[in-house]
Design an enzyme around this catalytic site. Structure first.
Site, PDB file in Angstrom:
ATOM      1  N   SER A   1      -1.787  -4.182 -30.656  1.00  0.00           N
ATOM      2  CA  SER A   1      -2.372  -2.973 -31.216  1.00  0.00           C
ATOM      3  C   SER A   1      -2.424  -3.116 -32.730  1.00  0.00           C
ATOM      4  CB  SER A   1      -1.533  -1.770 -30.835  1.00  0.00           C
ATOM      5  OG  SER A   1      -0.262  -1.875 -31.438  1.00  0.00           O
ATOM      6  N   LYS A   2      -2.989  -2.097 -33.367  1.00  0.00           N
ATOM      7  CA  LYS A   2      -3.220  -2.208 -34.822  1.00  0.00           C
ATOM      8  C   LYS A   2      -1.982  -2.592 -35.625  1.00  0.00           C
ATOM      9  CE  LYS A   2      -4.679   1.053 -32.394  1.00  0.00           C
ATOM     10  NZ  LYS A   2      -4.844   0.550 -31.079  1.00  0.00           N
ATOM     11  N   ARG A   3      -0.844  -2.165 -35.139  1.00  0.00           N
ATOM     12  CA  ARG A   3       0.339  -2.478 -35.949  1.00  0.00           C
ATOM     13  C   ARG A   3       0.688  -3.963 -35.927  1.00  0.00           C
ATOM     14  NH1 ARG A   3       4.742  -2.545 -32.496  1.00  0.00           N
ATOM     15  NH2 ARG A   3       4.091  -2.058 -30.385  1.00  0.00           N
ATOM     16  N   HIS A   4      -0.026  -4.733 -35.107  1.00  0.00           N
ATOM     17  CA  HIS A   4       0.203  -6.176 -35.103  1.00  0.00           C
ATOM     18  C   HIS A   4      -0.710  -6.902 -36.087  1.00  0.00           C
ATOM     19  CE1 HIS A   4       1.816  -5.208 -30.983  1.00  0.00           C
ATOM     20  NE2 HIS A   4       2.788  -5.902 -31.504  1.00  0.00           N
TER      21      HIS A   4
END
Length: 483
Positions: free
Chosen positions: A253-256
RNA sequence: GGCCCCAUGGUCAAGUGGACUAAGACACCGCCCUUUCACGGCGGUAACCCGGGUUCGAAUCCCGGUGGGGUCACCA
């Protein structure tokens, strides 16, 4: 054998994600490998989150990756329309069929009632599912609820005593007990079909033979199988490919970090590198080859070689692969692709210089956005403000070394290419009676102001004879030689 | 928590009962090339989650555990 028909059916709620791109790629490879058809359908039944920009972005990313489709949105085809919001009458028709055959019933429960029920079940540690309150409403009760102004949703009546076995091409047979399923909604109270219902109708109407999609859809599959059966339709083949995980092994997800294709595109990743990398995430050719062209992928891809276990997205490997492609593609192409990055960094090279500069700089980068940081030495005169550089220039032999190169240069014409430069530089140490390090390092610093950088023989042709001479003079001035 | 999926080095992965003293790639380390950095070449460190079976023989088959993940919406 029947023609293979596969599809990619994104919902336009954001840019094309790495995982979505891989699903699209696998489907596309299937179609291309077996001479089938690849269809792109837009699943925009979530009116709240869907947007036209997202759709545009997704399609543009697909095209950039080189994935073309035979039928679908934008290109049309015999099974259109290919946007679900434009297919409402179709769903309506089959919803009515389900209603009439007793497979579906109207449900008047409100969202609040449902939420309360769900929370009660969760709190009691029970299975979360619809309890079937509206399942056996009498006609009078229905009329009463309608009079209250309630707009019903449509639920599918799940037979409790069945076990659905899904035949999956990558997972084998997977069974689900219907007892825990609960009646699910197929048409929302606003008349829009839900995902589970719309996919089934569309996949059937579009003649999809293989549903290749991410594993997160596996648990929805039994519901879809039930729908196929209730509608009297043939169930397609399923293949659920494992998810792509982030470094922490959770769904990416975006936090990756960068998760959308356009982000990679912007950073200067090449589409063929991304395609190659994505293909290897969850599939392997079974050979020792790692660098595979699209043509090779099209010739070799098969579901039999798709892995079951989830894969962690390894940016290091992507970077390596992308760097490989940058170094092995024709310079002209890389130069053209690199130009916007150079322009943005304030460089405005002509065609010839661009090619020379990129030919050298591309050896140092993993993606094109890194190119500007390696070309400084080709465009800007050295400043000699780096302490390490000053130290080198302070060495006692430096004046002689600089002079020697200047003399050499004076005796020749233009430095045509790296070979000519090599020739020019080769004999310098011997002529001066010095070790290579005492010669080349000062020259490097004199010409670039830095202790690290491209090969001198790559540098000279770009600077040209005049440019080199000018920088030598500047270096001499810097160390106080006045001659 | 229920249901479902998965399990070979740090990561991607080959492996489908004997050829496994377990391939290859990325990353890492060393050497070479280069008297810089990178590229390139060569070499190295490093893995079958645990426990029971089945079998003459298990990374491979079965069961259980453990771990990770997914999913449980009038989202897709």
């Amino acid at each position: 054998m029947r023609e293979i028909r596969v599809r990619f059916a994104p919902s336009p709620t954001g840019p094309l994600h790495i995982g979505g791109a891989r699903s699209a790629l696998f489907n596309w490879l299937m179609a291309r490998r077996y001479g089938g058809k690849f269809i792109v359908r837009i699943e925009d039944t979530d009116l709240e989150r869907s947007s036209k920009e997202s759709e545009k972005n997704i399609l543009s990313s697909l095209r950039w990756l080189g994935l073309d489709w035979d039928e679908g949105v934008d290109v049309g085809g015999p099974n259109g329309p290919y946007r679900q919001t434009e297919r409402l009458p179709l769903y309506e028709r089959y919803a009515r069929q389900l209603l009439e055959s007793g497979w579906a019933y109207p449900c008047y429960c409100t969202e609040e009632e449902l939420t309360a029920q769900r929370q009660a079940q969760l709190a009691a540690g029970e299975m979360v599912r619809y309890a079937g309150r509206c399942r056996s409403l009498t006609p009078q009760e229905r009329v009463r609820l309608e009079r209250e102004g309630r707009r019903p949703a449509l639920r599918f009546k799940v037979p409790e005593d069945r076990v659905i076995t899904v035949r999956d091409r990558v997972r084998g047979e997977v069974s689900f007990d219907c007892a825990g399923m609960g009646d699910f909604i197929i048409v929302k109270s606003d008349g829009i079909p839900t995902y589970n219902f719309a996919v089934v109708v569309d996949d059937h109407l579009m003649g999809i033979t293989h549903v290749v999609r991410a594993e997160e859809h596996l648990s929805n599959t039994p519901r879809q199988v039930l729908l196929y059966e209730a509608l009297g339709w043939e169930v397609p083949e399923f293949a659920h490919i494992s998810l792509i995980l982030g470094k922490d092994r959770a769904k990416m997800s975006k936090r990756h970090g960068a998760t959308s294709i356009d982000q990679y595109r912007e950073r200067g990743y090449l589409p063929e590198a991304l395609v190659n990398f994505l293909a290897l995430l969850g599939w392997s050719p079974g050979t020792e080859e790692e660098v595979l062209t699209v043509e090779q992928l099209k010739a070799q891809f098969s579901l039999e070689r798709v892995t079951k276990s989830p894969a962690v997205f390894d940016l290091e490997k992507l970077n390596w692969l992308n760097g490989y492609y940058i170094r092995h593609s024709p310079v002209e192409r890389i130069a053209e692709l690199a130009l916007p990055y150079l322009r943005r960094a304030g460089y405005a090279p002509g065609e010839e210089k661009l090619r020379l500069v990129v030919a050298v700089a591309r050896n140092y980068v993993e993606y094109l956005a890194q190119i500007p940081q390696y070309v400084d030495v080709f465009f800007n005169d050295p400043g000699y403000d780096d302490p390490e550089a000053r130290e080198v220039l302070a060495q006692e032999q430096v004046p002689r070394v600089l002079g020697a190169l200047r003399d050499k240069l004076a005796g020749t014409g233009e430095v045509a290419d790296a070979a000519a430069a090599k020739e020019l530089l080769k004999k310098l140490p011997k002529d001066l009676g010095l070790g290579g390090k005492k010669v080349y390092l000062p020259l490097r610093v004199a010409l670039t102001g830095k202790t690290k950088g491209p090969e001198l023989h790559d540098l000279l042709p770009v600077l040209g004879k005049e440019g080199t001479l000018a920088r030598l003079a500047k270096a001499e001035a810097a160390i106080g030689i006045t001659d």
